[in-house]
Design a protein around this motif. Structure first.
Motif, PDB file in Angstrom:
ATOM      1  N   ILE A  26     -12.254   7.393   6.056  1.00  0.00           N
ATOM      2  CA  ILE A  26     -12.044   6.623   4.831  1.00  0.00           C
ATOM      3  C   ILE A  26     -13.308   5.829   4.521  1.00  0.00           C
ATOM      4  O   ILE A  26     -13.683   4.934   5.289  1.00  0.00           O
ATOM      5  CB  ILE A  26     -10.863   5.647   4.988  1.00  0.00           C
ATOM      6  N   CYS A  53      -0.380   3.453   6.982  1.00  0.00           N
ATOM      7  CA  CYS A  53      -0.541   3.940   5.604  1.00  0.00           C
ATOM      8  C   CYS A  53      -1.477   5.150   5.605  1.00  0.00           C
ATOM      9  O   CYS A  53      -2.642   5.063   5.169  1.00  0.00           O
ATOM     10  CB  CYS A  53      -1.104   2.834   4.715  1.00  0.00           C
ATOM     11  N   LEU A  89      -3.954   0.650   8.534  1.00  0.00           N
ATOM     12  CA  LEU A  89      -4.404   2.004   8.223  1.00  0.00           C
ATOM     13  C   LEU A  89      -3.538   3.049   8.925  1.00  0.00           C
ATOM     14  O   LEU A  89      -3.253   4.115   8.357  1.00  0.00           O
ATOM     15  CB  LEU A  89      -5.874   2.168   8.615  1.00  0.00           C
ATOM     16  N   ILE A 147       0.846  -1.200   0.000  1.00  0.00           N
ATOM     17  CA  ILE A 147       0.000   0.000   0.000  1.00  0.00           C
ATOM     18  C   ILE A 147       0.879   1.247   0.000  1.00  0.00           C
ATOM     19  O   ILE A 147       0.684   2.154  -0.811  1.00  0.00           O
ATOM     20  CB  ILE A 147      -0.955   0.006   1.213  1.00  0.00           C
ATOM     21  N   VAL A 205      -7.132   1.905  -2.362  1.00  0.00           N
ATOM     22  CA  VAL A 205      -6.797   0.499  -2.140  1.00  0.00           C
ATOM     23  C   VAL A 205      -8.025  -0.354  -2.429  1.00  0.00           C
ATOM     24  O   VAL A 205      -9.124  -0.064  -1.939  1.00  0.00           O
ATOM     25  CB  VAL A 205      -6.319   0.248  -0.693  1.00  0.00           C
ATOM     26  N   GLU A 257      -3.268   6.166  -2.347  1.00  0.00           N
ATOM     27  CA  GLU A 257      -4.487   6.812  -1.865  1.00  0.00           C
ATOM     28  C   GLU A 257      -5.709   5.906  -1.985  1.00  0.00           C
ATOM     29  O   GLU A 257      -6.668   6.039  -1.229  1.00  0.00           O
ATOM     30  CB  GLU A 257      -4.735   8.094  -2.657  1.00  0.00           C
ATOM     31  N   SER A 261      -1.829   7.701   3.841  1.00  0.00           N
ATOM     32  CA  SER A 261      -2.263   8.315   2.587  1.00  0.00           C
ATOM     33  C   SER A 261      -3.594   7.754   2.078  1.00  0.00           C
ATOM     34  O   SER A 261      -4.212   8.343   1.186  1.00  0.00           O
ATOM     35  CB  SER A 261      -1.193   8.111   1.507  1.00  0.00           C
ATOM     36  N   VAL A 262      -4.037   6.617   2.626  1.00  0.00           N
ATOM     37  CA  VAL A 262      -5.242   5.958   2.106  1.00  0.00           C
ATOM     38  C   VAL A 262      -6.462   6.860   2.288  1.00  0.00           C
ATOM     39  O   VAL A 262      -6.735   7.349   3.388  1.00  0.00           O
ATOM     40  CB  VAL A 262      -5.466   4.605   2.801  1.00  0.00           C
ATOM     41  N   ARG A 263      -7.193   7.074   1.198  1.00  0.00           N
ATOM     42  CA  ARG A 263      -8.401   7.902   1.220  1.00  0.00           C
ATOM     43  C   ARG A 263      -9.666   7.103   0.916  1.00  0.00           C
ATOM     44  O   ARG A 263     -10.772   7.548   1.196  1.00  0.00           O
ATOM     45  CB  ARG A 263      -8.291   9.030   0.192  1.00  0.00           C
ATOM     46  N   ILE A 265     -11.208   2.818   0.323  1.00  0.00           N
ATOM     47  CA  ILE A 265     -11.013   1.369   0.273  1.00  0.00           C
ATOM     48  C   ILE A 265     -12.183   0.765  -0.489  1.00  0.00           C
ATOM     49  O   ILE A 265     -13.344   0.918  -0.102  1.00  0.00           O
ATOM     50  CB  ILE A 265     -10.923   0.755   1.675  1.00  0.00           C
TER      51      ILE A 265
END
Length: 317
Positions: free
Chosen positions: A89, A63, A60, A42, A48, A46, A65-67, A69
């Motif tokens: 998210i 990571c 999470l 990941i 996933v 942004e 940057s994840v916006r 899922i």
């Protein structure tokens, strides 16, 4: 924008295209991802997508940057949805892609239990018919569905589609649902105990919740008709497999056909593997190409809707 697909092989073993996602950014597709590889893969992505690879609170936090899922399935228990919500998210699933495919497959299993087409084909090809003194024979009792009662547990989209097919075969249909909606069809909504008591065939189409986990157990099996047929294309943990194995062995359940089991891939010591009157297939009811293409298309639309500021199919609102 960097987009990562953690386990894309099951959805797309090579006969579909990821081009729909590629319009939104750089896409990295991994066939499979082991738990220890998730954070590195990941990274600073942004977006996933996951099917069965767990995404936990720890992942999470590692990571940030994840916006978004996207779950490439209907079930979303592999994602810590609360942790995702706390971080703002959205988690979006694919709720409607497999209705026709799964209902069709449920009936494929029912028909195989009724006629054992595969076994009779094998028997003919090994020479049994050529050596038979009569013009026909059968290795198993054959069952006609017309006039029999199908009990559907879980009367949502797939359950309703299965009911339509059953009526085309001349079956009576009863159904149970914890949260029944409007019913304008020729289906009687009954209590679970009533369904157990009157059904010749029972097909499971309900989600896996604490209230449904282990619902096919010794106590409820004893409420069923002797010689009932049981179908499960929903979730493996709905069934207490040891109890079902005993019911199959005793003949209380004349035959079962399951496309899902408690642990997947199936454990070599799963008790159902020992029961000759239990058909087991490897979780493929959802998987015709047409169904997988719909899944892909909805996954792309989910991402597009999120990027447009109006996310769809969000499961952690």
């Amino acid at each position: 924008m960097r987009i990562v697909v953690l386990d894309g092989y099951t959805l797309n073993p090579g006969d579909l295209s990821w081009a729909g996602l590629e319009q939104y950014g750089t896409v990295e597709v991994y066939d499979r991802t082991a738990p220890g590889e998730v954070i590195d893969r990941i990274g600073d992505a942004e977006i996933v997508f996951t099917n069965k690879t767990p995404i936990t609170q720890k992942i999470l936090e590692a990571c940030p940057s994840v916006r978004f899922i996207g779950v490439l399935a209907t079930g979303y228990n592999v994602v810590d949805t609360k942790a995702a919500k706390d971080k703002g998210i959205p988690v979006c699933n694919i709720p409607t892609y497999g209705t026709d495919a799964v209902a069709q497959y449920a009936f494929a299993l029912i028909l195989e239990l009724c006629h054992h087409v595969g076994e009779h084909n094998r028997s003919v090809k090994q020479g049994d018919w050529a050596a038979c003194p009569d013009f026909c024979y059968s290795n198993y009792p054959l069952i006609e569905l017309a006039g029999k009662t199908l009990g559907i547990i879980g009367y949502g989209r797939i359950g309703r589609r299965t009911a339509q097919i059953a009526r085309a075969f001349g079956m009576k249909v009863v159904a149970f649902d914890e949260y029944p909606g409007e019913n304008n069809e020729e289906v009687a909504l009954v209590s679970l105990d009533e369904l157990f008591g009157c059904s010749d065939v029972i097909s499971l189409h309900c989600p896996l919740f604490p209230s449904t986990e282990g619902m096919i157990c010794k106590e409820n099996l004893n409420k069923m008709k002797d010689g009932v047929l049981l179908i499960n294309t929903s979730r493996g943990p709905l069934v207490k497999e040891e109890d079902l194995a005993q019911a199959l062995h005793s003949g209380k359940v004349a035959g079962a056909a399951v496309d899902v089991v408690s642990t997947e891939p199936i454990s070599p010591d799963n008790v159902l593997l020992r029961e000759e009157n239990c058909l087991i297939t490897p979780h493929i009811a959802w998987a015709p190409k047409e169904s997988r293409q719909r899944l892909m298309d909805i996954a792309v639309r989910n991402l597009g809707a999120f990027l447009d500021g109006d996310p769809e199919n969000v499961v952690n609102t």
